[in-house]
Enzyme design. Structure first.
Site, mmCIF file in Angstrom:
data_model
loop_
_atom_site.group_PDB
_atom_site.id
_atom_site.type_symbol
_atom_site.label_atom_id
_atom_site.label_comp_id
_atom_site.label_asym_id
_atom_site.label_seq_id
_atom_site.Cartn_x
_atom_site.Cartn_y
_atom_site.Cartn_z
ATOM 1 N N SER A 167 0.846 -1.193 0.000
ATOM 2 C CA SER A 167 0.000 0.000 0.000
ATOM 3 C C SER A 167 0.877 1.237 0.000
ATOM 4 O O SER A 167 2.027 1.201 0.457
ATOM 5 C CB SER A 167 -0.879 -0.006 1.247
ATOM 6 O OG SER A 167 -1.561 1.225 1.414
ATOM 7 N N TYR A 217 -3.486 -0.300 10.714
ATOM 8 C CA TYR A 217 -3.278 -0.743 9.339
ATOM 9 C C TYR A 217 -1.947 -0.212 8.791
ATOM 10 O O TYR A 217 -1.175 -0.961 8.175
ATOM 11 C CB TYR A 217 -4.437 -0.260 8.478
ATOM 12 C CG TYR A 217 -4.348 -0.638 7.022
ATOM 13 C CD1 TYR A 217 -4.785 -1.883 6.587
ATOM 14 C CD2 TYR A 217 -3.857 0.251 6.070
ATOM 15 C CE1 TYR A 217 -4.724 -2.238 5.251
ATOM 16 C CE2 TYR A 217 -3.791 -0.088 4.732
ATOM 17 C CZ TYR A 217 -4.226 -1.331 4.322
ATOM 18 O OH TYR A 217 -4.152 -1.686 3.002
#
Length: 332
Positions: free
Chosen positions: A140, A153
């Site tokens: 990501s 996260y």
């Protein structure tokens, strides 16, 4: 290129994982679908078969290394030696750090980080004796830049990057032909924003620009077919985040402190659904898309450039690349 290959995909029942297994089905792969939500898994397996692939379901919680090992054993017994392992599964909490309970932070880390560790371990235990195989880690932009409301996260994605780099260098030291690559994704229109635990007063949303999960799936499958590069980037926001973090991190801190929270909130109330402790798609199939179809882009110049990189370099890519970016940027 993937026809007949045995490919394991974690998080296969929804979102990006769901889009990945559909594309693998189109390419005729033998796909092992690993996730917790049995309704989502069953529907995904049907789609893979309809599209031309072979699919088998392996319900498992990737946070549990014994379940991951058992799934890997079953895959090789049912489908044959694992050629490719794609880690996609994750869970998270949308909340300010002080509002996340310790057990929730721990659970997010176990799924989103350790799930990749256990998947990589299971894959390598079977690939090493054969001296071949490919592992794809779904990364990501948040592996480079943490943002507010997603501390658990972001921490996990940073950890995956460091872990993957360490494993890759060990394989290089061994002279192994096993390839490990990462695909860093931008904001995506997936069910994540409907089923991640939220303590926000408003419904969360991806930080624009938003891309459809099929954009991510094309990049992930391409990386599985061409794993010699260490990283692939998807979406202009991903590239901008990585470059910005390297060049002007202090400015990004101030910008995100001012606008990062607002950019992740809609005017709607939260869904009230959470998949942190149990699957959200046990009885309901959420598919690959979330509720932001109207805003989501269906093309990414970065994916196109990654796939045509060698041709562009050979041709003197400056003018061609600029034209490609301009053309694809106009398409949704």
């Amino acid at each position: 290129m993937l026809e007949g290959k045995v490919v394991v995909v974690t998080g296969a029942s929804g979102g990006v994982g769901r889009a990945v297994v559909r594309l693998l089905g189109e390419k005729g792969a033998k796909v092992a679908l690993v996730a917790r939500g049995e309704t989502g898994l069953a529907t995904a397996a049907t789609e893979v078969g309809t599209l031309g692939g072979t699919a088998k379901v392996y319900p498992a919680d990737v946070a549990d290394h014994e379940q991951v090992e058992a799934a890997a054993d079953s895959v090789e017994r049912d489908l044959g030696p694992i050629d490719i392992w794609i880690n996609v599964a994750f869970s998270s909490v949308f909340a300010r750090f002080q509002d996340i309970e310790p057990e929730e932070f721990e659970r997010t880390t176990a799924v989103t980080y350790l799930g990749y560790v256990w998947g990589t371990r299971a894959a390598l235990r079977r690939m090493r004796p054969r001296g071949r195989g490919v592992i794809v880690q779904t990364g990501s932009a948040l592996a480079y830049r943490g943002i507010p409301l997603q501390s658990a996260y972001c921490g996990a994605k940073h950890a995956i990057k460091g872990f993957t780099e360490s494993v890759r260098t060990e394989l290089l030291d061994e002279g192994s032909d096993i390839k490990v690559t990462m695909v860093h994704l931008p904001a995506l229109n997936t069910p994540q924003f409907d089923w991640v635990l939220s303590r926000l007063r408003k419904h969360p949303q991806p930080v624009p620009p938003i891309y459809q999960p099929e954009v991510a799936a094309r990049a992930i499958v391409y990386a599985a077919e061409h794993p010699s590069r260490r990283e692939y980037w998807v979406g202009g926001s991903t590239v901008g985040t990585i470059l910005g973090e390297r060049l002007i991190p202090g400015l990004l801190d101030r910008y995100l402190g001012a606008f990062g929270v607002k950019s992740q909130l809609t005017d709607e109330k939260p869904s009230g659904v959470s998949n942190l402790w149990s699957p959200a798609d046990e009885d309901t199939d959420y598919g690959a898309h979330g509720e932001f179809d109207a805003e989501a882009k269906t093309r990414s110049p970065q994916v196109w450039l990654s796939q045509h990189r060698n041709h562009l370099l050979a041709a003197g890519a400056g003018g061609i690349a600029a034209a490609a970016v301009a053309a694809l940027g106009r398409r949704r």
